[in-house]
Motif scaffolding. Structure first.
Motif, PDB file in Angstrom:
ATOM      1  N   SER A   1       0.826  -1.206   0.000  1.00 25.65           N
ATOM      2  CA  SER A   1       0.000   0.000   0.000  1.00 25.65           C
ATOM      3  C   SER A   1       0.861   1.256   0.000  1.00 25.65           C
ATOM      4  O   SER A   1       0.500   2.268  -0.596  1.00 25.65           O
ATOM      5  CB  SER A   1      -0.970  -0.001   1.178  1.00 25.65           C
ATOM      6  N   GLN A   2       2.031   1.206   0.657  1.00 23.98           N
ATOM      7  CA  GLN A   2       2.946   2.347   0.623  1.00 23.98           C
ATOM      8  C   GLN A   2       3.464   2.577  -0.791  1.00 23.98           C
ATOM      9  O   GLN A   2       3.545   3.719  -1.252  1.00 23.98           O
ATOM     10  CB  GLN A   2       4.113   2.136   1.583  1.00 23.98           C
TER      11      GLN A   2
ATOM     12  N   SER B   1       0.602   4.075  -2.792  1.00 24.43           N
ATOM     13  CA  SER B   1       0.349   5.479  -2.467  1.00 24.43           C
ATOM     14  C   SER B   1       1.450   6.376  -3.019  1.00 24.43           C
ATOM     15  O   SER B   1       1.190   7.499  -3.434  1.00 24.43           O
ATOM     16  CB  SER B   1       0.190   5.672  -0.964  1.00 24.43           C
TER      17      SER B   1
ATOM     18  N   ASN C   1       0.614   6.864  -6.689  1.00 26.77           N
ATOM     19  CA  ASN C   1      -0.577   7.686  -6.905  1.00 26.77           C
ATOM     20  C   ASN C   1      -0.339   9.150  -6.556  1.00 26.77           C
ATOM     21  O   ASN C   1      -1.026  10.017  -7.046  1.00 26.77           O
ATOM     22  CB  ASN C   1      -1.759   7.155  -6.086  1.00 26.77           C
ATOM     23  N   ARG C   2       0.627   9.462  -5.704  1.00 25.88           N
ATOM     24  CA  ARG C   2       0.896  10.853  -5.323  1.00 25.88           C
ATOM     25  C   ARG C   2       1.335  11.685  -6.518  1.00 25.88           C
ATOM     26  O   ARG C   2       0.999  12.839  -6.647  1.00 25.88           O
ATOM     27  CB  ARG C   2       1.957  10.924  -4.229  1.00 25.88           C
TER      28      ARG C   2
ATOM     29  N   THR D   1      -5.943   8.273  -3.015  1.00 22.47           N
ATOM     30  CA  THR D   1      -5.566   6.878  -2.812  1.00 22.47           C
ATOM     31  C   THR D   1      -6.667   6.148  -2.079  1.00 22.47           C
ATOM     32  O   THR D   1      -7.543   6.748  -1.468  1.00 22.47           O
ATOM     33  CB  THR D   1      -4.262   6.782  -1.988  1.00 22.47           C
TER      34      THR D   1
ATOM     35  N   THR E   1      -6.253   4.476   0.535  1.00 23.58           N
ATOM     36  CA  THR E   1      -6.032   4.530   1.975  1.00 23.58           C
ATOM     37  C   THR E   1      -6.682   5.754   2.592  1.00 23.58           C
ATOM     38  O   THR E   1      -6.782   5.844   3.798  1.00 23.58           O
ATOM     39  CB  THR E   1      -4.532   4.527   2.300  1.00 23.58           C
ATOM     40  N   GLU E   2      -7.140   6.720   1.767  1.00 20.08           N
ATOM     41  CA  GLU E   2      -7.755   7.933   2.282  1.00 20.08           C
ATOM     42  C   GLU E   2      -9.271   7.828   2.314  1.00 20.08           C
ATOM     43  O   GLU E   2      -9.977   8.795   2.088  1.00 20.08           O
ATOM     44  CB  GLU E   2      -7.327   9.127   1.423  1.00 20.08           C
TER      45      GLU E   2
END
Length: 138
Positions: free
Chosen positions: A107-108, A111, A114-115, A121, A123-124
């Motif tokens: 997931s890191q 993310s 995607n940044r 993302t 996760t948000e």
């Protein structure tokens, strides 16, 4: 003697009769009845713990019995019988923790990718309500 023994105790006595070397170990002080009964109850009669008590005739007959088994399903069944539920649960928990760590690393990376594109993302996500079921008064 109006008291009757528990069925498991009767089974254990039968097991001890089949393996008289157990009695010798208890009399020599190498073992005690409580520990032996608990091991027998938890591990079963076919555990390797009892190999030193089996007669030579029993040792000779066991390889022929294992060779005549019909297939791998019997072997899997034997393995399931010998499993310790607590150890299995610990292994499952550690595997779950390892998978969680791998998911966190993935997931890191996702993310970070995607940044750069400016999109939101996964996760948000908005926080879930603390009470998933709403109860209404009538």
């Amino acid at each position: 003697m109006g008291k009757s023994l528990h069925p498991k105790v009767k089974e254990f006595k039968g097991f001890v009769r089949k393996h008289p070397k157990i009695v010798k170990d208890v009399r020599n002080g190498d073992a005690n009845w409580q520990d032996l009964f608990e091991d027998w109850y938890l591990l079963g009669e076919d555990d390797t713990r009892w190999d030193k008590y089996k007669d030579e005739a029993a040792k000779e007959s066991s390889p022929t019995n294992q060779g005549s088994k019909s297939g791998w399903m019997d072997q899997v069944g034997d393995m399931v019988k010998k499993m310790d539920a607590n150890q299995l649960q610990q292994h499952i928990n550690s595997l779950s923790e390892a998978l969680g760590a791998v998911q966190g690393v993935l997931s890191q990376f996702q993310s970070n990718n995607n940044r750069g594109s400016g999109t939101a993302t996964k996760t948000e996500t908005p926080p879930k309500p603390s009470h998933p079921f709403s109860f209404r008064k009538d």
